[in-house]
Design a protein around this motif. Structure first.
Motif, short mmCIF file in Angstrom:
data_model
loop_
_atom_site.label_atom_id
_atom_site.label_comp_id
_atom_site.label_asym_id
_atom_site.label_seq_id
_atom_site.Cartn_x
_atom_site.Cartn_y
_atom_site.Cartn_z
N ARG A 26 -34.05 -8.36 -11.17
CA ARG A 26 -34.12 -9.79 -10.40
C ARG A 26 -34.95 -9.86 -9.53
N THR A 27 -35.11 -8.79 -8.33
CA THR A 27 -35.83 -9.12 -7.25
C THR A 27 -37.52 -8.95 -7.74
N LEU A 28 -37.80 -8.12 -8.69
CA LEU A 28 -38.80 -7.83 -8.99
C LEU A 28 -39.41 -8.67 -9.82
N LEU A 42 -45.68 -3.49 -7.00
CA LEU A 42 -44.84 -2.31 -6.92
C LEU A 42 -44.69 -1.64 -5.44
N ARG A 43 -45.70 -2.01 -4.69
CA ARG A 43 -45.62 -1.49 -3.26
C ARG A 43 -44.74 -2.20 -2.74
N LYS A 44 -44.33 -3.55 -2.88
CA LYS A 44 -43.23 -4.30 -2.22
C LYS A 44 -41.80 -3.85 -2.53
N GLY A 49 -36.73 1.50 -5.28
CA GLY A 49 -36.74 2.54 -6.31
C GLY A 49 -37.32 2.25 -7.61
N LEU A 50 -38.18 1.04 -7.40
CA LEU A 50 -38.74 0.45 -8.77
C LEU A 50 -39.99 0.75 -8.86
N GLY A 51 -40.38 0.95 -10.21
CA GLY A 51 -41.68 1.48 -10.57
C GLY A 51 -42.20 0.69 -11.94
N GLN A 52 -43.42 1.30 -12.27
CA GLN A 52 -44.23 0.64 -13.33
C GLN A 52 -43.12 0.54 -14.81
N GLU A 53 -42.32 1.57 -14.87
CA GLU A 53 -41.47 1.44 -15.78
C GLU A 53 -40.44 0.21 -15.93
#
Length: 134
Positions: A26-28, A42-44, A49-53
């Protein structure tokens, strides 16, 4: 560089606080605005622990889409170029840090081995030897 935007389903998810996605996703999803490039997003959220996937997961769920606005694609490289030209190069920062460290060591040695401007015999030999090697 890809710019994502929320779909209607993604906007509804945010507005109704649905339980389709977890709190980190949800944050993303909240950060996706149709202006920010994927690498910046992705940098933010790297600290979460979030990435491209996770972006791919939102894309497959139909909550985000690749932005089709050509204006946003043209504006993004200009904004990042202005940021990179204003920051000093990493090499320059390292040189400045090294110079500060050398100055600190020199002041420390002078204070430690020279009393009131007059070095003692053993201390003076050590100090001059170290200073001449620097």
């Amino acid at each position: 560089m890809i710019i994502f935007d929320k779909t209607e389903q993604g906007r509804a998810e945010i507005a109704t606080r649905g339980q389709t996605v977890g709190p980190r996703l949800r944050t993303l999803l909240l950060l996706v605005d149709g202006k920010t490039a994927d690498d910046e997003l992705l940098r933010k959220v790297a600290g979460l622990g979030l990435g491209q996937e996770h972006l791919d997961e939102l894309l497959q769920a139909g909550l985000i889409q690749i932005s089709s606005s050509p204006a946003t694609h043209a504006a993004a490289p200009i904004a990042t170029a202005s940021i990179t030209t204003t920051t000093p190069p990493l090499r320059l920062l390292r040189q400045q840090a090294h110079q500060k460290q050398q100055q600190w060591v020199q002041r420390f040695l002078q204070n430690r081995f020279c009393r009131q401007g007059k070095p003692s015999s053993k201390r003076f030999i050590i100090f001059t030897t170290i200073q001449s090697k620097a």
